[in-house]
Every structure is written in structure tokens, then in C-alpha cells.
Design a protein around this motif. Sequence first.
Motif, PDB file in Angstrom:
ATOM      1  N   ASP A 274       1.576  -6.954  -1.574  1.00 19.24           N
ATOM      2  CA  ASP A 274       0.767  -5.787  -1.207  1.00 19.24           C
ATOM      3  C   ASP A 274       1.539  -4.496  -1.460  1.00 19.24           C
ATOM      4  OD1 ASP A 274      -0.973  -3.948  -0.184  1.00 19.24           O
ATOM      5  OD2 ASP A 274      -0.602  -4.453   1.922  1.00 19.24           O
ATOM      6  N   LEU A 275       1.137  -3.767  -2.498  1.00 18.76           N
ATOM      7  CA  LEU A 275       1.727  -2.458  -2.793  1.00 18.76           C
ATOM      8  C   LEU A 275       0.693  -1.341  -2.682  1.00 18.76           C
ATOM      9  CD1 LEU A 275       4.041  -3.351  -5.812  1.00 18.76           C
ATOM     10  CD2 LEU A 275       4.704  -2.876  -3.458  1.00 18.76           C
ATOM     11  N   THR A 276      -0.455  -1.655  -2.092  1.00 18.58           N
ATOM     12  CA  THR A 276      -1.509  -0.653  -1.957  1.00 18.58           C
ATOM     13  C   THR A 276      -1.679  -0.158  -0.530  1.00 18.58           C
ATOM     14  OG1 THR A 276      -3.219  -2.349  -1.637  1.00 18.58           O
ATOM     15  CG2 THR A 276      -2.752  -1.668  -3.896  1.00 18.58           C
ATOM     16  N   GLY A 277      -0.933  -0.732   0.403  1.00 22.58           N
ATOM     17  CA  GLY A 277      -1.086  -0.353   1.809  1.00 22.58           C
ATOM     18  C   GLY A 277       0.023   0.549   2.299  1.00 22.58           C
ATOM     19  N   SER A 291      15.342   6.073   8.291  1.00 17.52           N
ATOM     20  CA  SER A 291      14.214   5.206   8.583  1.00 17.52           C
ATOM     21  C   SER A 291      12.909   5.917   8.207  1.00 17.52           C
ATOM     22  CB  SER A 291      14.204   4.832  10.065  1.00 17.52           C
ATOM     23  OG  SER A 291      13.115   3.984  10.348  1.00 17.52           O
ATOM     24  N   ILE A 292      12.053   5.229   7.435  1.00 14.53           N
ATOM     25  CA  ILE A 292      10.799   5.837   6.964  1.00 14.53           C
ATOM     26  C   ILE A 292       9.649   4.841   7.084  1.00 14.53           C
ATOM     27  CG2 ILE A 292      11.925   7.434   5.372  1.00 14.53           C
ATOM     28  CD1 ILE A 292      10.218   4.503   3.819  1.00 14.53           C
ATOM     29  N   GLN A 293       8.460   5.330   6.913  1.00 16.00           N
ATOM     30  CA  GLN A 293       7.284   4.529   6.623  1.00 16.00           C
ATOM     31  C   GLN A 293       6.959   4.755   5.148  1.00 16.00           C
ATOM     32  OE1 GLN A 293       7.049   2.603   9.806  1.00 16.00           O
ATOM     33  NE2 GLN A 293       4.980   2.637   8.952  1.00 16.00           N
ATOM     34  N   TRP A 294       6.474   3.731   4.473  1.00 15.79           N
ATOM     35  CA  TRP A 294       6.030   3.954   3.102  1.00 15.79           C
ATOM     36  C   TRP A 294       4.508   3.873   3.048  1.00 15.79           C
ATOM     37  CZ3 TRP A 294       3.107   0.589   0.202  1.00 15.79           C
ATOM     38  CH2 TRP A 294       3.039  -0.739   0.657  1.00 15.79           C
ATOM     39  N   GLU A 295       3.944   4.644   2.134  1.00 12.23           N
ATOM     40  CA  GLU A 295       2.504   4.650   1.934  1.00 12.23           C
ATOM     41  C   GLU A 295       2.208   4.655   0.440  1.00 12.23           C
ATOM     42  OE1 GLU A 295       0.880   8.085   3.820  1.00 12.23           O
ATOM     43  OE2 GLU A 295       1.620   7.561   5.823  1.00 12.23           O
ATOM     44  N   ASN A 296       1.080   4.084   0.089  1.00 10.26           N
ATOM     45  CA  ASN A 296       0.582   4.221  -1.272  1.00 10.26           C
ATOM     46  C   ASN A 296      -0.381   5.392  -1.278  1.00 10.26           C
ATOM     47  OD1 ASN A 296      -1.150   3.987  -3.647  1.00 10.26           O
ATOM     48  ND2 ASN A 296      -0.214   1.992  -3.961  1.00 10.26           N
ATOM     49  N   ARG A 297       0.022   6.473  -1.927  1.00 11.94           N
ATOM     50  CA  ARG A 297      -0.814   7.674  -2.005  1.00 11.94           C
ATOM     51  C   ARG A 297      -1.255   7.877  -3.448  1.00 11.94           C
ATOM     52  NH1 ARG A 297       1.553  12.409   2.030  1.00 11.94           N
ATOM     53  NH2 ARG A 297       1.706  11.109   3.917  1.00 11.94           N
ATOM     54  N   ASN A 298      -2.509   7.520  -3.666  1.00  7.13           N
ATOM     55  CA  ASN A 298      -3.095   7.684  -5.008  1.00  7.13           C
ATOM     56  C   ASN A 298      -2.271   6.992  -6.085  1.00  7.13           C
ATOM     57  OD1 ASN A 298      -5.240   9.359  -4.015  1.00  7.13           O
ATOM     58  ND2 ASN A 298      -3.783  11.064  -3.934  1.00  7.13           N
ATOM     59  N   GLY A 299      -1.758   5.800  -5.751  1.00  3.46           N
ATOM     60  CA  GLY A 299      -1.020   5.020  -6.733  1.00  3.46           C
ATOM     61  C   GLY A 299       0.467   5.288  -6.777  1.00  3.46           C
ATOM     62  N   ILE A 301       4.136   5.104  -4.593  1.00  2.54           N
ATOM     63  CA  ILE A 301       4.846   4.621  -3.412  1.00  2.54           C
ATOM     64  C   ILE A 301       5.635   5.794  -2.845  1.00  2.54           C
ATOM     65  CG2 ILE A 301       6.554   2.999  -2.516  1.00  2.54           C
ATOM     66  CD1 ILE A 301       3.974   1.693  -3.461  1.00  2.54           C
ATOM     67  N   VAL A 302       5.261   6.234  -1.643  1.00  2.00           N
ATOM     68  CA  VAL A 302       5.795   7.479  -1.088  1.00  2.00           C
ATOM     69  C   VAL A 302       6.485   7.206   0.256  1.00  2.00           C
ATOM     70  CG1 VAL A 302       5.190   9.777  -0.233  1.00  2.00           C
ATOM     71  CG2 VAL A 302       4.001   8.833  -2.215  1.00  2.00           C
TER      72      VAL A 302
END
Length: 333
Positions: A274-277, A291-299, A301-302
Motif C-alpha cells: 500500500d503506497l496510496t494511503g 518522527s513523521i507521518q507519511w501521506e500519498n498526496r496526489n501521487g 510520498i510526502v
Amino acid sequence: MMRCRFLLCCLLIFSLTVGCTGFMKKGASEKETSGKSAVANHPLTGEPLEQTDPGPVFMVMVNNHPDARPQTGLDQADMVVEALTEGEITRFAAFYYGHQQGIVGPVRSIRPYYLDLREGPQAVVGHAGGSPQALKRMDEQNIPSLDGIHEAGAYFQRKDFRKPPHNLYTDLSQLRQGVIQEGIDAKKRVNSPYVFDSETPKSGEKLAFHIRIAYHRLYEVGYQYNQANGSYIRYTQGEKQLDGKTKHPLSMKNVLVIRTSHRVIDSSGRREIDLTGSGKGMLFRDGKAISIQWENRNGWIVPVRDGEIAPFHPGKTWIHVIPENGNLAYGKG
């Protein structure tokens, strides 16, 4: 009284003249600067991008089988994403933007979750075939690509110093030529959501002069922080990883580790990743762990921290995709 009125008129004329003069001067200055070509920032590294025709972003699938090491061209990549494929072997998605030439390889096949990575930069994929699911998706979505073992073989070569399937190479100049000759409609100007900041993060972050990432008991990656130049030097299986051609050590300013779900989906050991969540992660830069959270923002990985995009240090980035229970260790020593 007449004298006062005369003085007021003079002051008013003087003020208007100065105001108009200032406006005209500002306008001339804007005109002068508008003729100069501004240097844009590289969307993947945050560094100056001076090419007038950077071309499209290329995402090249690079082999990481033991028989494929040392690879060539990873030291030139602006960003690399490393994730598991079948078995316990990883594969690299190496991103290049603005590079005119440079050998890359060995080139290997594509999987569906790697296609999720190209969505943001709308990259042209350089690959050697792929899983049935990946090839079906590429065909249905008309994803721009150059396949080195099918219709685009002219832009790839087999090298005789290695045995197949670990000997297929390409050159970025050939990929650029392939885009033109094959009439591929590729996006040439790229904007990314990434934020870059050369300032060292606040002192409260934990020190991370060494990093250890264990994908499997038989495959481990490490990094050592070079305080002299502020870069992380990569190690594979305990040995410093060098480029196969230049012999330069692989180094980067940022190491981003993200955790996400992995699931084996067939008897061949292919995975669904899962690389879209979104999920948890850790950003390493300037010798510190954030320490971070990662998000998929419009394709893309942020990395996100406290609701804001966590800045990268300007320079190259290596992104590790590991299972949610993957082994990650770091420290000062």
C-alpha cells in the motif's frame, strides 16, 4: 496668503513628481528583471535546475539481486525508492529529472505498486517487462513507458560482463531519444509538494549517525552519517555501496523510512504494497531522526509532521518502504 498658496502648490507638484518618478523607476526595474531567465528549483532535490529543457522525469526499475551488484547510475539518481518484490529481495525505482545522459542498470521488471510512485511526477517508466497485473494496468491507463525486452528494446543493451537477466542496461540519453522517436506524450515541467530547508532541525531531535534497516535476516541496509559534508553513506550487507562505473559511494542528504502494509498475493511470492494511503515513518537528515507521518498526496510520498510537510535537506533522497513491523534501528554510535 498668496505666498502660502504658492508654497502649497509647489509642494504638491514636487510630491507628484517624486511619486511619478518613483513609480516609473519601479516599473523600469520590473521590466529589466523580467527579461532575465529565473533559475527554477529542482522538484525532487530542491537544488537549482538550470536546464532549459529538462525533459520528462524517468523512473527506471533497477535490479537489486546479489548478482546485479554493484549497480550503475544510482549515484546520479535524484531520488530512489526501495521496496520488496518477490522473495526477500528489494528493487529500486530510480528517478531522474534533467539528466542528459548516464548509464543505468541492470534494468528489471515493474510491479503495480511501483506504478503508484510515478503518478505524482508523471514519470516515463524504463523497465524490462513486468508482472501481468502491472503490464495490464500500464496498457489500460496508457502509462508512458519504454520496455527493454519488448517494443523498446532498441534503447537498451545486454552487457557481456554479466549473465541474464542481470545484464540489461540503458542510458538516460537513449531514454530521452526513445521518448521522441516513439512519440511518447510525456510531461516535461514538474511541480512537487516537497519542501526543502538547509537549516538543521531543532536540537530536540534524536541523533542518528548510523541507521540500520533489516528487510530480512539475509538482507540488511545501513547508513553512516558523514558530519563533514552532511550526507549519509549507504552500506549494503555491511559493505559500502559503490557505483559500478564511477566507483563513487552512494550518498544522500535524506533517508526517509516509511511503514506500510505488505501482503503476498500469489504462489510466485508477488506482493501487494500500500503506497496510496498513509502511515508512520522516520526522516533522517543532518544526523538527526525526525518522527513523521507519511501521506500519498496526489501521487507523491510526502513526510508530514504536526500537520505540515516536513522539509527535506536540499539534495538527494532515498526512500525505504518497509513492512509495518519492519526492523529499523538508529543511534549516535
